[in-house]
Structures are given as C-alpha cells and as structure tokens.
Design a protein around this motif. Structure first.
Motif, short mmCIF file in Angstrom:
data_model
loop_
_atom_site.label_atom_id
_atom_site.label_comp_id
_atom_site.label_asym_id
_atom_site.label_seq_id
_atom_site.Cartn_x
_atom_site.Cartn_y
_atom_site.Cartn_z
N ALA A 10 36.97 47.89 30.83
CA ALA A 10 37.77 47.36 31.93
C ALA A 10 39.04 48.19 32.13
CB ALA A 10 38.13 45.89 31.67
N ARG A 13 38.11 51.39 33.87
CA ARG A 13 37.85 51.17 35.30
C ARG A 13 39.16 50.95 36.06
NH1 ARG A 13 32.95 48.90 33.08
NH2 ARG A 13 33.90 46.87 32.74
N LEU A 14 40.11 50.24 35.44
CA LEU A 14 41.42 50.03 36.06
C LEU A 14 42.12 51.36 36.28
CD1 LEU A 14 43.80 48.25 36.97
CD2 LEU A 14 44.46 48.08 34.56
N LEU A 53 43.66 40.39 38.53
CA LEU A 53 42.45 41.06 39.02
C LEU A 53 42.37 41.00 40.54
CD1 LEU A 53 39.64 40.06 36.53
CD2 LEU A 53 40.50 42.34 37.01
N SER A 57 42.47 44.21 42.90
CA SER A 57 41.37 44.37 43.85
C SER A 57 41.90 44.65 45.26
CB SER A 57 40.50 43.11 43.85
OG SER A 57 39.50 43.20 44.81
N PHE A 67 36.06 45.32 37.69
CA PHE A 67 36.90 45.64 36.53
C PHE A 67 36.36 45.03 35.24
CE2 PHE A 67 39.50 46.00 40.31
CZ PHE A 67 39.94 47.31 40.17
N CYS A 74 33.23 50.59 44.09
CA CYS A 74 34.67 50.77 44.28
C CYS A 74 34.86 51.90 45.28
CB CYS A 74 35.32 51.11 42.92
SG CYS A 74 37.10 51.15 43.00
#
Length: 76
Positions: A10, A13-14, A53, A57, A67, A74
């Motif tokens: 996560a 991905r962030l 989140l 987003s 995430f 994305c």
C-alpha cells in the motif's frame, strides 16, 4: 499477503500515485492537511484511515481500493 507486506505494498502504491500526480511528499502532506512527518510515515507503511484514502483518491485520481488491494486502474 501478511499485514506487513500488505502495508508495504500500500505504501508503494501511495508513493507511485503521488509521483504520477506530480506532487512532492511535502505538497501531498499539505494537500492532506498532515504534518510532513506523518505523511512520510504513510509512505513508509503506516496504515491509512478510510478518510485519508478517500482524500488521496481525490487528489491522485486512483480509486480508494487501489491503495489497499492494487485492484483498479490508477490514471495519471
């Protein structure tokens, strides 16, 4: 996927979404209303609340579930 590897995924991905959106860590922290140190902790694997989140987003254009699960596309 255990909790630690899930948190690391996560966080990765962030970081990728932030970079794709063209923001620095400081800019992202500011947009989220967080101290930079706290935002950096999230990119290092600290868990994100559901509210955070949703804000991430909205800023990055990535669906919230992306995430946590990596599912979804994305766009940036």
């Amino acid at each position: 996927e255990n909790d630690r590897s899930g948190a690391q995924a996560a966080a990765r991905r962030l970081r990728m979404a932030r970079r794709a959106a063209g923001y620095t860590k400081g800019q992202m922290a500011s947009l989220l209303g967080l101290p930079r140190r706290q935002y950096r902790a999230h990119e290092a694997g600290a868990p994100m609340s559901d509210d955070m989140l949703l804000m991430v987003s909205a800023i990055t254009g990535c669906p919230p579930g992306y995430f946590r699960t990596g599912r979804g596309w994305c766009i940036n």
